[in-house]
Design a protein around this motif. Structure first.
Motif, PDB file in Angstrom:
ATOM      1  N   GLU A  73     -10.952   5.598   4.625  1.00  0.00           N
ATOM      2  CA  GLU A  73     -11.981   4.843   5.349  1.00  0.00           C
ATOM      3  C   GLU A  73     -13.285   5.624   5.430  1.00  0.00           C
ATOM      4  O   GLU A  73     -14.368   5.068   5.257  1.00  0.00           O
ATOM      5  CB  GLU A  73     -11.456   4.495   6.748  1.00  0.00           C
ATOM      6  CG  GLU A  73     -12.324   3.565   7.550  1.00  0.00           C
ATOM      7  CD  GLU A  73     -13.312   4.297   8.440  1.00  0.00           C
ATOM      8  OE1 GLU A  73     -14.306   3.670   8.868  1.00  0.00           O
ATOM      9  OE2 GLU A  73     -13.089   5.498   8.691  1.00  0.00           O
ATOM     10  N   GLN A 123     -10.028  -3.124  -2.605  1.00  0.00           N
ATOM     11  CA  GLN A 123      -9.082  -2.842  -1.523  1.00  0.00           C
ATOM     12  C   GLN A 123      -8.260  -1.603  -1.826  1.00  0.00           C
ATOM     13  O   GLN A 123      -8.003  -0.771  -0.943  1.00  0.00           O
ATOM     14  CB  GLN A 123      -8.156  -4.049  -1.331  1.00  0.00           C
ATOM     15  CG  GLN A 123      -7.211  -3.927  -0.146  1.00  0.00           C
ATOM     16  CD  GLN A 123      -7.951  -3.945   1.172  1.00  0.00           C
ATOM     17  OE1 GLN A 123      -8.731  -4.844   1.433  1.00  0.00           O
ATOM     18  NE2 GLN A 123      -7.716  -2.945   2.005  1.00  0.00           N
ATOM     19  N   ASP A 138      -8.140   1.798   0.401  1.00  0.00           N
ATOM     20  CA  ASP A 138      -6.902   2.157   1.093  1.00  0.00           C
ATOM     21  C   ASP A 138      -6.417   3.565   0.758  1.00  0.00           C
ATOM     22  O   ASP A 138      -5.826   4.235   1.610  1.00  0.00           O
ATOM     23  CB  ASP A 138      -5.782   1.169   0.735  1.00  0.00           C
ATOM     24  CG  ASP A 138      -5.962  -0.201   1.358  1.00  0.00           C
ATOM     25  OD1 ASP A 138      -6.750  -0.311   2.325  1.00  0.00           O
ATOM     26  OD2 ASP A 138      -5.326  -1.159   0.879  1.00  0.00           O
ATOM     27  N   TYR A 178      -0.682  -4.040  -5.865  1.00  0.00           N
ATOM     28  CA  TYR A 178      -1.851  -4.749  -5.346  1.00  0.00           C
ATOM     29  C   TYR A 178      -2.005  -6.135  -5.983  1.00  0.00           C
ATOM     30  O   TYR A 178      -3.079  -6.731  -5.946  1.00  0.00           O
ATOM     31  CB  TYR A 178      -3.112  -3.896  -5.533  1.00  0.00           C
ATOM     32  CG  TYR A 178      -3.286  -2.954  -4.366  1.00  0.00           C
ATOM     33  CD1 TYR A 178      -4.184  -3.219  -3.345  1.00  0.00           C
ATOM     34  CD2 TYR A 178      -2.480  -1.827  -4.246  1.00  0.00           C
ATOM     35  CE1 TYR A 178      -4.303  -2.386  -2.249  1.00  0.00           C
ATOM     36  CE2 TYR A 178      -2.582  -0.979  -3.159  1.00  0.00           C
ATOM     37  CZ  TYR A 178      -3.503  -1.268  -2.154  1.00  0.00           C
ATOM     38  OH  TYR A 178      -3.604  -0.442  -1.061  1.00  0.00           O
ATOM     39  N   ARG A 183       0.768   4.365  -2.543  1.00  0.00           N
ATOM     40  CA  ARG A 183       0.425   5.687  -2.022  1.00  0.00           C
ATOM     41  C   ARG A 183       1.493   6.710  -2.402  1.00  0.00           C
ATOM     42  O   ARG A 183       1.191   7.865  -2.737  1.00  0.00           O
ATOM     43  CB  ARG A 183       0.242   5.604  -0.511  1.00  0.00           C
ATOM     44  CG  ARG A 183      -0.340   6.855   0.104  1.00  0.00           C
ATOM     45  CD  ARG A 183      -0.631   6.665   1.575  1.00  0.00           C
ATOM     46  NE  ARG A 183      -1.887   5.957   1.801  1.00  0.00           N
ATOM     47  CZ  ARG A 183      -2.020   4.840   2.501  1.00  0.00           C
ATOM     48  NH1 ARG A 183      -0.939   4.285   3.041  1.00  0.00           N
ATOM     49  NH2 ARG A 183      -3.186   4.277   2.667  1.00  0.00           N
ATOM     50  N   THR A 240       0.818  -1.211   0.000  1.00  0.00           N
ATOM     51  CA  THR A 240       0.000   0.000   0.000  1.00  0.00           C
ATOM     52  C   THR A 240       0.850   1.258   0.000  1.00  0.00           C
ATOM     53  O   THR A 240       0.542   2.231  -0.718  1.00  0.00           O
ATOM     54  CB  THR A 240      -0.950  -0.011   1.208  1.00  0.00           C
ATOM     55  OG1 THR A 240      -1.746  -1.195   1.160  1.00  0.00           O
ATOM     56  CG2 THR A 240      -1.864   1.196   1.211  1.00  0.00           C
TER      57      THR A 240
END
Length: 897
Positions: A717, A677, A681, A508, A482, A478
């Motif tokens: 989130e 996902q 994220d 991923y 990012r 991740t």
């Protein structure tokens, strides 16, 4: 806020009507008459300085002069007066208000928006709840409350109806009253400045007088609260929704295929399906739903028998049933034999059961009696076409008598009727209404009513399905992904480069084609010499998103010279048609040859209401013409991923055809899970396209990828409409003997392990932990305990480390908060061989810390009085205890947080 103080809204002891009037035809006069005439047993206080009495009751000049504080105030005065009234009422202790008045933020008025803000600011310190403004009002027939200006008082019943449109509500009210259908609640939420659909779903889910909930929605507020409330309500009772504005003009333009395909109405559909709500598409379907919910018997299956005196009408009903993906019951041979004994020789000898146009009442009765004994029949639709030789009314009476005489045989079978005609069917329909049998004007409406219940049960079954475990354990990189996204944002770029998108997908673990970046045609040729043919060449430009549309893609290049020539042509062509575009060079990829592959699209975009959404469908250059797609809300598991795939036409092709082998469906589903996902994220991913995603028997491969990035005011989130798995709560424990255990939130995939844990408990352990004896943990209950809403519940499990899905569970501690997040119930279950290691206190400490972090004010639980171990544990943590006044065997323990 959610349900706080709503009990004072819908079951007040005293009501003040501010703006009551005696002026004929005024809203204040109609409301005063409705309020007084509905049979309300509490106090009613009309407020208007112009009058001494209104509707025979003393009128008061202002709310300060009221003899007692009303629980509920209904306000029908000009908008400028409302904030001050709310402030005064709040100071007096009024808990709820219905603001009928319009003139707030309708139409985008700045003054109206300011007034609305002032009204809410005045209510907030007193926790005073507001329905409206700009609404019809509320009606609760069970307590005699009609605080509305509706033209007809609702009958008492068991359906709750909540709507934004007063016009829709008055139409439904008029129709339902004529059909003898009543309501438990009839609520117009208007502009939803405070109380919204989420609040109403939470309140009505717990109200025993409401057996089913109908919603008329134009838009929603607070998508996450709505989804949590809707999912909770739909598990307890049917929730049916009409969503207006399906084809709203002015939908946003989008640069990606996904953004263009994921229309707002598709997203609402996905949200309703995920929550287990049944959507109907128009007012007639809503009327059918009301009829069905109010009168139909519950039934278990989806096999329909059609009994008719008109063969053509039976065939038409069958066509409608097939159009709606229904099932016609296969009649058992013994059923055919028995029908042979009571029907003319010319009867259809099949389903539909055509008993011939001259059928007298006893023929209807005999045939219906036999159909009710066939185990393959889940519901019966009885049709009647008017004839000159037989009475439609007598046929209806015979049917009712048969149902009464055979009530035990009916069991869990649905009964639906459609008596055709106007005058000839009027008395029959009255008889059916009197006997609580759903009756529809046409067979089409009857079939629709039947299928609404079938679809509802299917959605509930889908909600309870145990998802399979993820076929591979993937740990995404991740932070690497990012960093790529943040680097682009730092450079004020909106789209990632081809190399960056490839790196994000690789982070991923999504299979991607090897991609190499070069700056010039000569460098492309040199690279081609090293890679070998055939090759694909693509232009690299931050300004060109759809490369093939701009002539920026060349395929099947078989030599370095061909690559260089294609690069030069491409460069020249792009400069001619897009002189404004910055050219960064070229991307070179090996030409992929997978003859059995299907082209798919997997994508993500952001909806203004529900946040990120996932798209799946048939891919390729014509994707927006074909429009074979389905939408889902993240987060996804394997079950949900397969479900969204099943909603597309291309899904049938993926199973193989004409010698082509089936594609690896799990690989496709896993790609959907991984994309889900990724957007869960990283909040800055605004749009994503994998098109095409090649899928065949060997798996999947992403050929072309686009990722749009944008700064987000929300965390990853928080922008999701459904709370994701909270990975941050995972941690590893090391026991005294060196054994390591993982403590983590429960997953839906843990249901088999939970069932196994339950099977190892003794009957006494089951009694102590579940407060009553249970031989088995049913699938429904186990699914409910594992498929939790992480926003409102939490269950932490102890299991071996290292697997996404636990092979076994050693213990569980759970917490379930009320909708207001004020109080939460807790429970602990620990396997017998794991006791004595300090795990019980550790689990208790974890759940207390979690509750404090969530802002919960009180933790509570019920403990059997002979469960000394649990009582001792609660005492150690400072819980207070008292006996349950309803059950002396129960000790109620509470901990203030």
């Amino acid at each position: 806020m959610t349900i706080r103080n709503l009990e004072f809204m819908f079951n007040p002891s005293a009501v003040a009507l501010v703006g009551a009037s005696r002026k004929p035809g005024s809203v204040g006069a109609v409301m005063a008459r409705n309020l007084v005439s509905a049979g309300f047993k509490g106090d009613i206080f009309p407020v208007n300085a112009k009058y001494k009495t209104i509707e025979g009751l003393p009128a008061y000049p202002d709310v300060n002069r009221l003899p007692k504080t009303p629980d509920l105030a209904v306000i029908a005065t000009p908008p400028d007066t409302v904030p001050r009234l709310i402030e005064t009422l709040g100071r007096r202790g009024t808990r709820a208000a219905v603001v009928i008045t319009a003139g707030f933020h309708e139409g985008g008025s700045e003054k109206g928006q300011w007034l609305c803000t002032q009204m809410l600011n005045a209510a907030r310190p007193h926790l005073l709840r507001i329905v409206g403004p700009n609404c019809l009002g509320i009606m609760v027939p069970g307590v005699g409350l009609n605080a509305s200006f509706g033209h007809v008082p609702p009958l008492q019943g068991s359906i709750a109806f909540v709507a934004q449109s007063g016009a829709v509500q008055t139409s439904v009210l008029d129709w339902a009253t004529s059909k003898g259908i009543g309501f438990s609640h009839f609520v117009s939420v208007g502009n939803m400045s405070d109380v919204d659909f989420g609040d109403m779903l939470d309140y009505l889910a717990a109200d025993k007088s409401a057996k089913a909930i109908l919603l008329y929605i134009e838009n929603i507020t607070h998508a996450r609260k709505f989804m949590s409330a809707a999912r909770a309500a739909a598990r307890m009772k049917p929730v049916i929704v009409v969503k207006a504005g399906r084809h709203a003009e002015g939908a946003r333009a989008a640069a990606s295929h996904t953004g263009a395909l994921a229309g707002a109405d598709d997203v609402y559909n996905a949200a309703f399906e995920r929550a287990g709500l049944l959507r109907v598409m128009d007012m007639q379907a809503l009327f059918d739903a009301v009829e069905t919910l109010a009168k139909s018997r519950p039934f278990a299956g989806d096999c329909l028998a059609i009994l008719t005196n008109g063969g053509g009408m039976g065939v038409l009903a069958t066509d409608v049933l097939m159009d709606k993906q229904g099932r016609l019951a296969d009649l058992a041979p013994e059923t055919i034999d028995r029908l042979d004994g009571v029907l003319p020789r010319t009867w259809s000898r099949n389903n539909p059961v055509d008993i011939i146009g001259d059928a007298p009442p006893d023929r209807y009765a005999d045939a219906l009696r036999i159909l009710l004994t066939d185990k393959g029949v889940d519901a019966v639709l009885v049709l009647n076409c008017p004839t000159a030789v037989a009475s439609s009314t007598e046929a209806a009476r015979a049917m009712i008598d048969t149902l009464k005489e055979n009530s035990a045989k009916i069991g869990a079978r649905g009964i639906f009727t459609s008596w055709l005609g106007i005058d000839s069917a009027r008395e029959a329909r009255r008889i059916f209404a009197e006997n609580r049998i759903p009756s529809y004007q046409t067979p089409t409406e009857a079939i629709r009513g039947f299928m609404q219940m079938v679809r509802y049960r299917r959605s509930q079954a889908m909600l309870m399905e145990t998802p399979p475990g993820i076929p591979e354990v993937f740990e995404p990189a991740t932070e690497e992904a990012r960093e790529i996204v943040h680097a682009a944002l730092t450079e004020d770029r909106t789209w990632l480069t081809e190399m960056e998108t490839t790196a994000v997908l690789a982070a991923y673990r999504i299979p991607v084609v090897d991609t190499h970046a070069v700056a010039t045609p000569e460098a492309a040729a040199a690279l081609a010499a090293r890679l070998g043919a055939p090759l694909v060449l693509k232009i690299r430009s931050p300004d060109i998103i759809h490369k093939s549309d701009a002539g920026g893609v060349a395929v099947n290049l078989i030599s370095p010279a061909a690559v260089q020539a294609a690069a030069l042509r491409m460069q020249q062509h792009i400069r001619e048609i897009r002189p404004d575009a910055t050219l960064s060079g070229f991307a070179v990829q090996p030409m992929v040859h997978r003859p059995n592959a299907r082209e798919l699209i997997v994508g993500a975009s952001e909806d203004v209401q529900f946040g990120p959404v996932i798209l799946f469908g048939q891919g390729g250059t014509a994707v927006e013409i074909i429009r074979d797609k389905a939408i889902a809300l993240p987060p996804l598991n394997m079950h949900l991923a397969h479900e969204v795939m099943r909603r597309t036409r291309v899904y049938g092709l993926l199973h193989g055809y004409r010698g082509k082998p089936a594609a690896d469906l799990d690989s496709i589903a896993l790609t959907l899970v991984k994309v889900s996902q990724l957007v869960s994220d990283i909040a800055e991913i605004a749009e994503l396209d994998i098109n095409p995603l090649l899928a065949d028997e060997r798996g999947v491969l992403a050929l072309d990828v686009r990722i749009k990035v944008a700064r987000s005011r929300l965390t990853a989130e928080k922008r999701l409409a459904i709370g994701p798995y909270p990975k941050v709560l995972e941690s590893t424990l090391t026991l005294g003997d060196g054994q390591k255990l993982l403590i983590r939130p429960i997953r839906p995939e843990d249901e088999p392990a939970l069932q196994d844990l339950f099977s190892k408990l003794s009957m006494d352990e089951i009694r102590l932990r579940f407060l009553h004896a249970m031989k088995i943990l049913s699938h429904q209950m186990a699914a409910r305990l594992t498929q939790i809403d992480y926003d409102r519940e939490m269950a932490l499990v102890l299991c071996p480390p290292g697997a996404e899905t636990a092979a076994e569970l050693f213990g569980v501690v759970r917490l379930a908060a009320d909708p207001d997040n004020e109080r939460a119930e807790f429970a602990i279950l620990l396997r017998r061989d794991m006791t004595g290691m300090g795990l019980g206190p550790m689990l208790m400490r974890r759940i207390i810390d979690y509750a404090r972090q969530k802002g919960i004010r009180e933790l509570q639980g019920d403990v059997l009085s002979d469960n000394r171990a649990m009582l001792k544990l609660c005492e150690a943590f400072g819980f207070k205890r008292r006996r349950d006044p309803q059950d002396p065997e129960i000790v109620m323990v509470t901990l203030a947080l």
